[in-house]
Enzyme design. Structure first.
Site, short mmCIF file in Angstrom:
data_model
loop_
_atom_site.label_atom_id
_atom_site.label_comp_id
_atom_site.label_asym_id
_atom_site.label_seq_id
_atom_site.Cartn_x
_atom_site.Cartn_y
_atom_site.Cartn_z
N HIS A 33 39.72 31.34 35.34
CA HIS A 33 39.15 31.10 36.66
C HIS A 33 38.64 32.42 37.23
O HIS A 33 39.28 33.45 37.11
CB HIS A 33 40.14 30.43 37.61
CG HIS A 33 41.46 31.12 37.73
ND1 HIS A 33 42.41 31.12 36.71
CD2 HIS A 33 42.01 31.84 38.74
CE1 HIS A 33 43.49 31.79 37.11
NE2 HIS A 33 43.26 32.26 38.34
N HIS A 68 37.47 34.43 40.60
CA HIS A 68 37.59 34.46 42.06
C HIS A 68 36.29 34.97 42.68
O HIS A 68 35.79 36.03 42.29
CB HIS A 68 38.73 35.38 42.49
CG HIS A 68 40.10 34.91 42.09
ND1 HIS A 68 40.92 34.21 42.94
CD2 HIS A 68 40.79 35.05 40.92
CE1 HIS A 68 42.06 33.94 42.32
NE2 HIS A 68 42.00 34.43 41.09
N GLY A 118 47.59 40.16 35.77
CA GLY A 118 47.96 39.36 36.93
C GLY A 118 47.61 37.90 36.84
O GLY A 118 47.74 37.17 37.84
N GLN A 119 47.18 37.42 35.68
CA GLN A 119 46.82 36.01 35.55
C GLN A 119 48.07 35.15 35.66
O GLN A 119 49.02 35.31 34.90
CB GLN A 119 46.11 35.75 34.22
CG GLN A 119 45.60 34.32 34.06
CD GLN A 119 44.79 34.14 32.78
OE1 GLN A 119 44.67 35.05 31.97
NE2 GLN A 119 44.23 32.94 32.61
#
Length: 285
Positions: free
Chosen positions: A257, A259, A250-251
């Site tokens: 980064h 979350h 799902g990148q």
């Protein structure tokens, strides 16, 4: 906010003249607006600049321990980082970034005359004191054989040539939470919940596992700091922490980064299973 933890031994010395870095900054008209002397020791520079009409206050873990409760236009931090170990250096960098106004500037002065890193006997306090050489990825304004003066500005206030990545060219209006030499943290522009933060390495790398161990450790150090900031500001009941690593996971932005998502009681009907919900039907077990 937890105050940065200083070296366990005293390092400040009595002065009878303003330190060279402070004098140099004043001569070059870089001490502007509301000023903080971070790690001011006994406060000689602070006192002398106040007498000259500067709007300046000092903070020091030992000698002036009242932690500042506002932000400043200018912060000076003279010869502090050289006597701290790496994690403590990062704590100072984060604290200064948090105390600086978004359009402000901070100036770090570090020694360049150290011949040996490690512990030495302090010549005044007669106690073992750590010392090390420090190189910062900030703009160098001055350097000689004795010291170097760096200029720091918040990451999102710097102009950058790479316009293809939203994290490499972070917009000035994005709210930074904290920053170290290698890592930034800011509030997500499209938050899942109030206080949703992104923790991002400054180096443009797509795959988390391609980061150096140093960069990975820095990310988690910043996550811990952000947790405290978000807890104090938003008072969530829990957190989800996750990395989308690779397109199949799902990148959507090819820059690592992490979350940090605050969770609140009642924000979903059935929170059990948490991040297992990335695959529908696997959250409940």
């Amino acid at each position: 906010m937890k105050q940065p933890r200083n070296n366990p031994h005293l390092t400040a010395i009595e002065r009878n003249a303003i330190s060279f870095p402070t004098r140099w900054l004043a001569q070059h008209s870089l001490l502007n607006g509301e000023i903080l002397d971070f790690g001011c020791g006994y406060g000689y520079d602070t006192h002398q600049l106040q007498k000259q009409g500067y709007n300046i206050v000092g903070y020091d873990n030992y000698h002036r321990p009242d932690y500042p409760k506002k932000r400043f236009d200018t912060i000076i931090c003279n010869y502090v980082l050289n006597v701290l170990e790496p994690n403590e250096q990062a704590e100072v960098l984060m604290a200064v970034s948090e105390l600086l106004k978004p359009t402000g500037k901070a100036f770090y002065s570090v020694r360049r005359d150290l011949k040996k890193e490690g512990f030495r006997m302090h010549f005044v306090h007669k106690k073992p004191t750590y010392q090390c050489n420090v190189l910062l990825p900030f703009k160098s304004l001055y350097a000689n054989e004795n010291c170097e003066i760096y200029q720091y500005q918040p990451y999102n206030q710097l102009s950058r040539s790479d316009k293809g990545c939203p994290f490499c060219t972070l917009a000035p209006e994005i709210e930074l939470l904290t920053e170290t030499a290698t890592t930034i943290a800011f509030l997500d522009a499209f938050p899942v919940n109030p206080g949703h933060a992104l923790i991002v390495p400054k180096r443009h790398v797509a795959d988390y596992f391609d980061l150096s161990i140093h960069e990975q450790r820095a990310l988690w150090l910043v996550i811990n700091r952000c947790k405290t900031i978000i807890q104090n500001r938003f008072n969530p009941d829990g957190f989800n922490i996750g990395i989308n690593n690779g397109e199949a996971a799902g990148q959507s932005i090819s820059h690592v980064h992490i979350h940090l998502i605050p969770r609140y009681r009642g924000d979903v009907k059935r929170p059990k299973g948490g991040i297992r919900g990335v695959i529908p039907g696997k959250q409940n077990y």
